[in-house]
Design an enzyme around this catalytic site. Structure first.
Site, PDB file in Angstrom:
ATOM      1  N   GLU A 195       0.862  -1.186   0.000  1.00  0.00           N
ATOM      2  CA  GLU A 195       0.000   0.000   0.000  1.00  0.00           C
ATOM      3  C   GLU A 195       0.892   1.227   0.000  1.00  0.00           C
ATOM      4  OE1 GLU A 195      -2.828   0.383   3.248  1.00  0.00           O
ATOM      5  OE2 GLU A 195      -3.777   2.091   2.236  1.00  0.00           O
ATOM      6  N   CYS A 240      -6.620   0.842   2.862  1.00  0.00           N
ATOM      7  CA  CYS A 240      -7.620   1.920   2.854  1.00  0.00           C
ATOM      8  C   CYS A 240      -7.478   2.830   1.642  1.00  0.00           C
ATOM      9  CB  CYS A 240      -7.510   2.745   4.121  1.00  0.00           C
ATOM     10  SG  CYS A 240      -8.029   1.856   5.588  1.00  0.00           S
ATOM     11  N   ASN A 265     -12.057  -3.207   0.184  1.00  0.00           N
ATOM     12  CA  ASN A 265     -10.931  -3.520   1.069  1.00  0.00           C
ATOM     13  C   ASN A 265     -11.393  -4.000   2.432  1.00  0.00           C
ATOM     14  OD1 ASN A 265      -8.284  -3.499   2.300  1.00  0.00           O
ATOM     15  ND2 ASN A 265      -8.851  -1.532   3.203  1.00  0.00           N
ATOM     16  N   GLU A 266     -11.858  -3.066   3.247  1.00  0.00           N
ATOM     17  CA  GLU A 266     -12.132  -3.412   4.649  1.00  0.00           C
ATOM     18  C   GLU A 266     -13.548  -2.947   4.997  1.00  0.00           C
ATOM     19  OE1 GLU A 266      -9.628  -1.536   7.736  1.00  0.00           O
ATOM     20  OE2 GLU A 266      -8.570  -3.446   7.835  1.00  0.00           O
TER      21      GLU A 266
HETATM   22  O1  AHR Z   1      -2.226  -1.594   6.823  1.00  0.00           O
HETATM   23  C1  AHR Z   1      -2.691  -0.348   7.212  1.00  0.00           C
HETATM   24  C2  AHR Z   1      -4.215  -0.230   7.124  1.00  0.00           C
HETATM   25  O2  AHR Z   1      -4.817  -1.124   8.018  1.00  0.00           O
HETATM   26  C3  AHR Z   1      -4.815  -0.604   5.806  1.00  0.00           C
HETATM   27  O3  AHR Z   1      -4.790   0.453   4.919  1.00  0.00           O
HETATM   28  C4  AHR Z   1      -6.221  -0.960   6.163  1.00  0.00           C
HETATM   29  O4  AHR Z   1      -6.789  -1.883   5.278  1.00  0.00           O
HETATM   30  C5  AHR Z   1      -6.110  -1.464   7.583  1.00  0.00           C
HETATM   31  O5  AHR Z   1      -7.041  -0.866   8.400  1.00  0.00           O
END
Ligand code: AHR
Length: 661
Positions: A49, A248, A379-380
């Site tokens: 990321e 994120c 993603n989350e």
């Molecule tokens: O790894 C850091 C963050 O942790 C990522 O962007 C997210 O997916 C998670 O909350």
């Protein structure tokens, strides 16, 4: 004298054997006759990321920050040491940002007016300095338009922290039209915090844009490519996959600043710069100079995956902005552009050169498909809004690409209401691969090494897509990449491996952090502008990944898996290619221990190897000054008659490898 020495030797060996004898002895039975399941080649991979300056200022080797003057403050990163004089004295130089047009992606450029001032300079500070190496070659490129030919020469210098020139070149700006100029030069000195100074000869007005400086020595010598030392660290892990672009960053704080892959391809100068979401995420770690140039975009990502032998695993927005921020939702009847992005990405990666997106890939230099097999939807995300959107994505993707494996998400936590809801719904949908995230204490990792033992073998497969032990608490700026975190992850990873029937992909997160510009800790790899090193956690990942084998074997103590009894954890595989039995044992106790390995169902060679990763203290860490303090040590392992003994140092991860007949 001699007697004295003998006595000491005897006392010493009694002491050491005493330590091992007093500790409990454990016999581990490894059944090499039967493969429980195949270990997926994707078992241990990487999560990338653009957080912590991982892309711009990190992997992407560009040395000039804000090269095209597109940051919110267009001259951020650029100093004009003598601008004070410009306000008092007209006979001077100054630079000001100018906008070309609203339509162009990167429309700003810099107008420099030189008026009888030989001292005027424009200085770029790099990404918290520039790492420069003695005798290394640097490639400069820029665009310039010399209005009336008044500027006769532009001089470019790398300067060290004392302003000494450590590399220099110049160009003659001949045209009044936008023209591309390039030049190469060598640095005379190594410097971790260099800057890039531009001065001018003559008088007049000149426009500058895309001022770019790269080391010649990049990964695979690609022009304007990636930092070699950092890619090497990734390559050495032999990762099974590469997840990208997050995290994120996929989601964005709002939908309009989500990651849009189509804006990350094509001519680099046409990729629209935008603020990185991590720029403002944490009040305690604001990084106002964090922007995304997308120089490392989706084409470079697919190419990198191919280079390091990893399956690409892109994660795309599902029409939901980060639920920790705005949680903005694309209405259900406005999801089409998001779905189209996913379909087009598959075509970009795999389509024939006769397709729209396949042609763009080919024009960028890769006519052969990238053979994309996975795609992640969101993603989350959590809650019914996600499940509702996931269904629509799944239907559309499967209709066009039935063989693409779709990754769904279970939210930010490995338990609790959101997790339970997502898992139940995804199970009903026969989801193929579910992404789980856990940022938990080291103790949680040790206590949950049996997490997957009871997962339904017929249910969705698991992608442990983001995890890391947090020494203080989740996303706490005081978290450390210490040895306790690393060996606790190793203990947990024996559980991932033992459950390879269910767990098919796993990755530590985040991957990289710049020493001076990070937002999130812990991270697997740390770097500054000159150097980089793998944390203890990196070496744990590497040890598992490079010893993942091909087939899972049963390893038990008294007929049961070893999950924390006597502070020990174990897993075993065989590798049918190298013809090796590979046993991993983690000792989380503060005392050394000894185990007996009882290998059933095969004959092994009389010698093998043993790799030990150990450190005496829970708080030990690798650092820039001692980057390999905690790193694997390999030695010969001699097979004894009967049960084979393995000595496990206190706080250690041990891998025993034996050739079988
Ligand atoms: O790894 C850091 C963050 O942790 C990522 O962007 C997210 O997916 C998670 O909350």
């Amino acid at each position: 004298m001699k007697n004295n020495f003998l006595t000491k030797t005897i006392i010493c060996s009694l002491f050491f054997s005493g330590l091992y004898t007093h500790a409990q002895k454990t016999t581990l039975v490894v059944d090499a006759s039967k493969s429980i399941t195949k270990i997926q080649p994707t078992m241990f991979g990487l999560f990338f990321e653009d957080i912590n300056f991982a892309a711009d200022g990190g992997l992407y080797a560009e040395m000039i920050k804000n090269r095209s003057f597109e940051f919110d403050k267009p001259l951020m990163g650029w100093e004009q040491p003598n601008t004070k004089r410009s306000s008092m004295n007209k006979e001077s130089g100054s630079a000001s940002p100018v906008k070309l047009s609203q339509e162009k992606n990167n429309s700003n450029f810099c107008r420099v007016e030189i008026n009888n001032d030989k001292g005027y300079a424009l200085i770029n500070e790099g990404f918290r300095g520039m790492g420069v190496k003695k005798d290394a070659q640097y490639n400069l490129s820029l665009k310039a338009a010399n209005h009336n030919g008044g500027v006769k020469k532009i001089i470019f210098q790398l300067i060290d922290k004392d302003q000494k020139v450590i590399g220099e070149t110049s160009i003659i700006p001949k045209s009044d039209q936008w023209t591309q100029y390039t030049s190469q030069f060598k640095a005379s000195q190594t410097e971790a915090k260099a800057k890039f100074k531009i001065t001018f000869e003559g008088n007049g007005t000149i426009d500058l844009d895309m001022i770019s400086l790269f080391p010649e020595d990049t990964w695979k010598n690609r022009k304007n490519g990636l930092r070699k030392d950092l890619v090497q660290l990734l390559y050495d892990v032999k990762p099974g996959f590469l997840r990208f672009p997050g995290g994120c960053i996929v989601e964005g704080r709002t939908l309009s600043d989500r990651y849009q892959w189509k804006k990350s391809i094509g001519e680099v100068e046409e990729r629209k710069t935008m603020m990185n979401r991590w720029n403002v995420e944490f009040n305690h770690k604001q990084t106002p100079d964090y922007f995304q140039s997308f120089g490392l975009g989706f084409f470079e990502y697919f190419q990198l995956s191919e280079d390091i032998g990893a399956e690409p695993l892109p994660i795309l927005s599902c029409g939901m902005a980060c639920q920790y921020n705005t949680g903005e939702l694309a209405p259900m009847d406005e999801l089409d552009p998001y779905i189209q992005d996913a379909l087009d990405l598959i075509e970009f990666a795999n389509g024939a050169v006769t397709t729209n997106w396949g042609k763009i890939r080919s024009d960028m230099g890769h006519p052969k498909p990238f053979n994309l097999k996975y795609i992640g939807v969101g993603n989350e995300q959590w809650g019914p809004d996600y499940i509702e959107r996931f269904k629509v994505f799944e239907k559309a993707i499967k209709a066009k690409y039935p063989n693409i494996i779709i990754v769904s998400g279970s939210g930010p936590s490995p338990d609790g209401e959101h997790f339970d809801y997502a898992m139940a719904e995804l199970k009903k949908l026969n989801a193929e691969l579910v992404d789980e995230h856990y940022y938990k204490s080291p103790q949680w990792f040790r206590e949950n090494a049996g997490r997957y033992d009871n997962y339904d073998r017929k249910g969705p497969k698991i992608f442990a897509g983001e995890y890391a032990a947090q020494s203080v608490s989740g996303a706490n700026p005081n978290n450390r990449n210490n040895w306790e975190c690393a060996f606790s992850e190793a203990a947990f990873m024996t559980g991932l491996e033992r459950n390879a029937e269910v767990v098919q992909l796993t990755s530590y997160a985040p991957l990289m952090a710049h020493e001076d510009a990070w937002q999130w800790t812990p991270d697997m790899i740390w770097f500054n502008n000159l150097e980089s090193y793998g944390s203890a956690n990196y070496y744990v990942q590497k040890l598992f990944s490079t010893n993942k084998g091909t087939d899972l074997l049963n390893i038990t103590k008294d007929g049961k898996p070893l999950i924390g009894e006597n502070n020990l954890y174990a897993s075993a595989v065989k590798d049918i290619n190298t013809k090796e039995i590979i046993v991993k044992v983690v000792n989380t106790s503060q005392s050394p221990q000894e185990v007996n390995l009882d290998l059933k169902g095969t004959k092994t060679a009389s010698k093998g190897s043993i790799i030990t990763l150990a450190s005496a203290n829970l708080n030990d860490e690798n650092t820039f000054t001692d980057p390999k303090k905690i790193s694997p040590k390999e030695s010969e392992y001699k097979v004894t008659k009967g049960a084979q003994q393995v000595k496990l140092p206190a706080y250690s991860v041990t891998v025993v490898k034996l050739k079988y007949n």
